[in-house]
Design a protein around this motif. Structure first.
Motif, PDB file in Angstrom:
ATOM      1  N   MET A   1       0.819  -1.205   0.000  1.00  0.00           N
ATOM      2  CA  MET A   1       0.000   0.000   0.000  1.00  0.00           C
ATOM      3  C   MET A   1       0.863   1.270   0.000  1.00  0.00           C
ATOM      4  N   ALA A   2       2.006   1.220   0.685  1.00  0.00           N
ATOM      5  CA  ALA A   2       2.915   2.365   0.645  1.00  0.00           C
ATOM      6  C   ALA A   2       3.473   2.555  -0.765  1.00  0.00           C
ATOM      7  N   ALA A   3       3.824   1.444  -1.413  1.00  0.00           N
ATOM      8  CA  ALA A   3       4.325   1.529  -2.786  1.00  0.00           C
ATOM      9  C   ALA A   3       3.251   2.061  -3.726  1.00  0.00           C
TER      10      ALA A   3
ATOM     11  N   ALA B   1       0.936   6.523  -6.876  1.00  0.00           N
ATOM     12  CA  ALA B   1      -0.228   7.345  -7.237  1.00  0.00           C
ATOM     13  C   ALA B   1      -0.003   8.832  -7.021  1.00  0.00           C
ATOM     14  N   ILE B   2       0.950   9.204  -6.170  1.00  0.00           N
ATOM     15  CA  ILE B   2       1.148  10.615  -5.834  1.00  0.00           C
ATOM     16  C   ILE B   2       1.434  11.489  -7.056  1.00  0.00           C
ATOM     17  N   PRO B   3       2.321  11.101  -7.981  1.00  0.00           N
ATOM     18  CA  PRO B   3       2.552  11.966  -9.153  1.00  0.00           C
ATOM     19  C   PRO B   3       1.288  12.216  -9.973  1.00  0.00           C
ATOM     20  N   ILE B   4       0.439  11.188 -10.121  1.00  0.00           N
ATOM     21  CA  ILE B   4      -0.810  11.347 -10.866  1.00  0.00           C
ATOM     22  C   ILE B   4      -1.723  12.334 -10.151  1.00  0.00           C
ATOM     23  N   LEU B   5      -1.844  12.203  -8.826  1.00  0.00           N
ATOM     24  CA  LEU B   5      -2.708  13.095  -8.064  1.00  0.00           C
ATOM     25  C   LEU B   5      -2.221  14.538  -8.142  1.00  0.00           C
ATOM     26  N   ILE B   6      -0.916  14.728  -8.018  1.00  0.00           N
ATOM     27  CA  ILE B   6      -0.367  16.088  -8.089  1.00  0.00           C
ATOM     28  C   ILE B   6      -0.618  16.683  -9.470  1.00  0.00           C
TER      29      ILE B   6
END
Length: 276
Positions: free
Chosen positions: A244-246, A251-256
């Motif tokens: 889940m951490a991975a 997912a963080i770059p997509i969200l940003i």
């Protein structure tokens, strides 16, 4: 005719319910990434990580070749998006402004390519890359990602180019610009919303692609992040905290990107769909 209060509540309530349904898996992913292992495997679900830990993120980022895979994903995704935009915007200009034999069939062919499931072509693509002796290379992966997102890019940008009045282009040419200079100085700046929406779609598609990267690139130095996310397994089963951490890091770059481009992307998709 005024709507009753009940008639106004139901649409809003439905929207809230749908929002919760779609956002809950994302919340659970991020929440699980911060939970201690005991809370993750507990029979009683822990809805909010009271004892938050970054241990799972450390485990994920300490994995072998993590930063190599980050670099691979960024390189492949950015190059595929840039190349598809360069080819797509010029081809969209030709389709929207010029009339030539076979134009309609060309457009239909791109529509059919957009509808085709790429997964059924994985074996054929593997054979082509293997015979070219280019397995475990980022070049074929970049090229196939570019081809994968090019139909959507071309068809969407064609609608934007067609929506730009011809008079603007003709005025620039009367003032001394060549057709290419008129395109670069007049039309291209007006395509910003379309470029934003198509680049966002292309980035998400290439960033998330899994089957092709799994088949073509077996060596760790040539793998991308989707393969890395699926690798958190131990002799006793899956390491759900690290997984889940991975997934959260992935997912963080997509969200940003979506947060920064959201307004332009939404307007771009709707404008490109109804114009042209």
């Amino acid at each position: 005719m005024k709507r009753s209060p009940l008639g106004r509540i139901w649409p809003n309530l439905t929207a809230v319910v749908l929002f919760l349904i779609f956002v809950f898996p994302v919340y659970w992913m991020f929440a699980t990434a911060f939970k201690p292992t005991g809370d993750i495997i507990s029979e009683n679900p822990v809805w909010f990580p009271t004892d938050a830990t970054f241990e799972h993120f450390k485990t994920a980022m300490d994995a072998d070749h993590f930063w190599t895979m980050v670099g691979n994903s960024i390189t492949v995704t950015v190059c595929a998006v840039v190349f598809s935009l360069i080819i797509g915007v010029t081809a969209a200009f030709a389709l929207a402004r010029m009339r030539f034999k076979g134009r309609r069939g060309f457009i239909i062919g791109f529509m059919l390519a957009q509808m085709a499931p790429w997964e059924v072509m994985v074996i054929a693509i593997y054979i082509i890359v293997r015979d070219a002796d280019m397995l475990n290379s980022l070049i074929p992966l970049t090229l196939f990602y570019m081809v994968m997102i090019l139909p959507f890019t071309l068809l969407t940008l064609r609608g934007f180019v067609a929506a730009v009045p011809r008079e603007l282009e003709e005025s620039a040419m009367v003032d001394g610009c060549t057709r290419m200079q008129a395109f670069r100085r007049v039309i291209l700046p007006l395509l910003a919303p379309g470029l934003m929406s198509t680049s966002l779609f292309g980035f998400i598609t290439a960033w998330n692609e899994f089957p092709l990267a799994l088949v073509l690139n077996k060596e760790a130095e040539a793998k991308t992040l989707p393969i890395w996310v699926s690798s958190f397994q131990t002799a006793f089963g899956d390491d759900w905290g690290a997984t889940m951490a991975a997934a959260s890091l992935f997912a963080i770059p997509i969200l940003i990107l979506f947060v920064f481009l959201q307004r332009r992307a939404v307007s771009g998709l709707t404008d490109g769909a109804v114009k042209g």
